[in-house]
Design an enzyme around this catalytic site. Structure first.
Site, PDB file in Angstrom:
ATOM      1  N   ASP A 249     -48.962 -25.343 -14.295  1.00 20.93           N
ATOM      2  CA  ASP A 249     -50.152 -25.710 -13.533  1.00 20.93           C
ATOM      3  C   ASP A 249     -50.455 -24.698 -12.428  1.00 20.93           C
ATOM      4  O   ASP A 249     -49.627 -23.849 -12.079  1.00 20.93           O
ATOM      5  CB  ASP A 249     -49.950 -27.078 -12.874  1.00 20.93           C
ATOM      6  CG  ASP A 249     -50.093 -28.225 -13.868  1.00 20.93           C
ATOM      7  OD1 ASP A 249     -50.645 -27.987 -14.948  1.00 20.93           O
ATOM      8  OD2 ASP A 249     -49.648 -29.341 -13.543  1.00 20.93           O
ATOM      9  N   LYS A 271     -55.690 -26.580 -13.172  1.00 20.24           N
ATOM     10  CA  LYS A 271     -56.967 -27.228 -12.894  1.00 20.24           C
ATOM     11  C   LYS A 271     -57.342 -27.006 -11.432  1.00 20.24           C
ATOM     12  O   LYS A 271     -56.500 -27.102 -10.536  1.00 20.24           O
ATOM     13  CB  LYS A 271     -56.881 -28.738 -13.153  1.00 20.24           C
ATOM     14  CG  LYS A 271     -56.435 -29.124 -14.557  1.00 20.24           C
ATOM     15  CD  LYS A 271     -56.465 -30.638 -14.701  1.00 20.24           C
ATOM     16  CE  LYS A 271     -55.892 -31.084 -16.025  1.00 20.24           C
ATOM     17  NZ  LYS A 271     -54.420 -30.919 -16.080  1.00 20.24           N
ATOM     18  N   MET A 384     -54.581 -33.716  -2.605  1.00 17.94           N
ATOM     19  CA  MET A 384     -55.845 -33.152  -3.104  1.00 17.94           C
ATOM     20  C   MET A 384     -57.040 -33.714  -2.334  1.00 17.94           C
ATOM     21  O   MET A 384     -58.082 -34.015  -2.908  1.00 17.94           O
ATOM     22  CB  MET A 384     -56.001 -33.431  -4.608  1.00 17.94           C
ATOM     23  CG  MET A 384     -54.867 -32.861  -5.442  1.00 17.94           C
ATOM     24  SD  MET A 384     -54.809 -33.513  -7.137  1.00 17.94           S
ATOM     25  CE  MET A 384     -54.209 -35.185  -6.847  1.00 17.94           C
TER      26      MET A 384
END
Length: 478
Positions: A249, A271, A384
Site C-alpha cells: 500500500d 490508494k 485518514m
C-alpha cells in the site's frame, strides 16, 4: 547506496599492500584470510610482517611505492602513513583499472574494507561507507553474537547438496522452498547442536520426501506498522523474507518495504483520496490469483491489517476461494504515533476509553455518530481525517465538545520525519493553514493531548512544531 557491496575472489591472485606499519599488517591478514598471494611494498616492515616474510606467507619488496609497478596486481591497498603517497598510489591503480583501497580515505579509492563476520563459507560484511568505522565494528560485534559458529557448518553441508537439489527441483521457486524448510527446521537445529550425522540423515530424508505444493501458495497479511521498521514483529520479518511477491500500500514506509526479500516481485496497489492504483475488489482477486499460481504472497499494509486496513475484506475473498492465509498483526498508527508523540491514549485523570474512527466512510461521507464521539473522558483517534478536519471540528463543537479541547496532528509518526502539531478545536484550523501538514497525518482529540509537551521523548531528524493551545501563536520546534 554510496557503495555497491561485492565479494572479490582473490584466491591465488597477486595482491599488493603498500606500507609496512601496523595498519598494513591488518590489511595483510585480511588478504591472506581470503587466500590472496600478498606482496608488501615498503622500505621497512613491522615485526609481524617480518615474521610472515620469514615464514614464506608473504613477499616483501623493499622499495618505495614509486619504484614498484602495480599493473599486474588484482587488488592494491594503499596503507602508508603519507596521505599524498596514498593518493598517488590510488591514481596509479585507477589508471590500470585495478581495485584500490586507501586506508582512512574511502573517497580516494574504488572500494572499502568492511567489518567482517567470518563463518566460512558464510561471510557477512558491515560498512558505514567510511563514515564511522567504530560504528561498523559495534554492529559487527552485535551480529557476532547473533550468528553462531554453526552457520559455517550449515553452509558447508548445504554446499555438498546444492547440485543434487538443483537436479531434484528444476523450478527455482521449488528449490528455494526446499532450502527454506531445511535452513529453518530440524536440519539446521541439529547442525547448531553439533549432530552433523543426524543432520545429514534428516536432509537425505527431506530430499527424498519433499514435494513442493506448486499448485497452491499462501497469502500473508502483514501489518507493516506505522513507519519505523524496528516496530515490525519477528514473524512479519520472517515471512517478508520468504515472499515471492509483495503487494503493498501507499502507507507502507520505504524502510519497511526494503525489508522484503530483494528478489520478490513488487506490486503497488496504493490508494489516495479519489485516486486508486487498483480497486479493492481487484486487489482481493489479485491475491487469490497469485496464490493459486503457487506463490507465497505478502500483502503488506501500513499499521495493522484489521484496523481500517480492509484486511477483513481481503481474507473473506481468500476464504471463499480456498486460498490458505495467515494474518500477522502490526502496531496500528494510533498506538505508534501517540506513543512516539508522548500522548498516552488513556490516562486515569483524563480518559478512560479510546475510540478509533475513520476519517471518511466507504461512500466518501463523514456520517458518524457524533453524539457518541462527543462524550467526555475519552480519547478520539481519527485515521485518514486530515482532509475532513473542518467537518470534525465543526461536528464535535456542535455536539457539545468544548472549543478549548486539546487536539494533536501527528504527521509521518514514528519516522525520522515525524512532526507533531498541537492546538485546540478552536484554533487548529488556523494552525493547519499556517503549517500545512500533509498525509499521512493522524488526528488525536482529548484531554490527554495536554500531556504531550511534558511527555514528548522522540525527536526526529526533521523538527516538528507544537502550536500553543490558546491563543494561536507561531509553532515551537519540538
Amino acid at each position: 547506496m554510496d557503495f555497491l557491496p561485492v565479494f572479490l575472489n582473490i584466491k591465488s591472485r597477486p595482491c599488493a599492500v603498500i606500507g609496512g606499519g601496523d595498519v598494513a599488517a591488518r590489511k595483510v591478514r585480511l588478504l591472506l584470510a581470503a587466500q590472496g598471494e600478498v606482496t608488501v611494498i615498503a622500505p621497512e616492515l613491522t615485526k609481524e610482517l617480518q615474521e610472515q616474510v620469514a615464514a614464506g606467507a608473504i613477499t616483501h619488496l623493499a622499495k618505495q611505492h614509486s619504484q614498484a609497478p602495480l599493473d599486474h596486481y588484482a587488488v592494491v591497498v594503499a596503507a602508508t602513513d603519507d596521505a599524498n603517497a596514498n593518493q598517488q598510489i590510488a591514481e596509479t591503480a585507477k589508471q590500470s583499472n585495478i581495485p584500490v583501497n586507501v586506508v582512512d580515505n574511502p573517497d580516494a579509492g574504488t572500494f572499502i574494507m568492511p567489518s567482517i563476520i567470518d563463518r566460512s563459507p558464510v561471510i557477512a560484511a558491515v560498512s558505514t561507507g567510511g563514515a564511522s568505522p567504530v560504528l561498523a565494528r559495534l554492529i559487527r560485534a552485535r551480529l557476532e553474537s547473533l550468528i553462531p559458529a554453526g552457520y559455517g557448518r550449515l553452509g558447508e553441508l548445504t554446499a555438498r547438496y546444492r547440485e543434487r537439489v538443483k537436479k531434484a527441483f528444476r523450478n527455482s521457486d521449488d528449490r528455494r522452498r526446499f532450502w527454506d524448510r531445511i535452513l529453518q527446521g530440524s536440519v539446521a537445529e541439529r547442525v547448531f547442536s553439533g549432530h552433523m550425522e543426524e543432520a545429514e540423515a534428516v536432509l537425505e530424508k527431506e530430499l527424498a520426501e519433499f514435494s513442493p505444493n506448486s499448485g497452491m501458495g499462501e497469502v500473508y497479511l502483514v501489518g507493516g506498522g506505522p513507519g519505523d521498521p524496528d516496530l515490525l514483529t519477528f514473524r512479519a520479518l520472517r515471512l517478508m523474507q520468504q515472499a515471492d511477491v509483495v503487494v503493498y500500500d501507499r502507507l507502507v514506509a520505504k524502510p519497511v518495504l526494503e525489508m522484503v526479500r530483494r528478489e520478490a516481485e513488487r506490486i503497488y496497489v496504493g490508494k489516495e483520496r479519489d485516486r486508486h492504483a487498483m480497486r479493492q475488489e481487484e486487489i482481493n482477486e489479485l491475491l487469490a490469483k497469485l496464490a493459486k499460481e503457487g506463490k507465497r504472497v505478502v500483502r503488506l499494509k501500513g499499521g495493522d491489517p484489521f484496523i481500517f486496513g480492509r484486511g477483513g475484506e481481503e481474507i473473506d475473498t481468500l476464504a471463499e476461494q480456498g486460498v490458505p492465509f495467515q494474518v500477522i498483526p502490526g502496531i496500528t498508527a494510533a498506538s505508534g504515533c501517540a506513543t512516539y508523540s508522548g500522548i498516552p491514549l488513556t490516562h486515569r485523570d483524563y480518559a478512560q476509553s479510546v475510540t478509533f474512527v475513520t476519517g471518511h466512510l466507504k461512500d466518501g461521507s463523514m456520517n458518524l455518530n457524533w453524539r457518541q464521539l462527543a462524550q467526555p473522558h475519552q480519547t478520539l483517534v481519527f485515521y485518514m481525517g486530515l482532509m475532513g478536519l473542518p467537518v470534525i471540528v465543526e461536528k464535535l463543537i456542535e455536539h457539545g465538545v468544548s472549543p478549548q479541547m486539546p487536539i494533536a496532528l501527528v504527521q509521518q509518526g514514528t519516522t525520522h520525519l515525524q512532526r507533531v502539531f498541537t492546538g485546540t478545536l478552536e484554533n487548529i484550523l488556523e494552525l493547519v493553514e499556517r503549517e500545512k501538514p500533509k498525509p499521512p497525518t493522524l488526528i488525536i482529540v482529548g484531554e490527554v493531548v495536554q500531556l504531550q509537551e511534558k511527555l514528548s521523548w522522540y525527536k526526529g531528524e526533521k523538527k516538528g512544531y507544537q502550536g500553543a493551545t490558546s491563543p494561536v501563536q507561531p509553532g515551537t520546534a519540538l
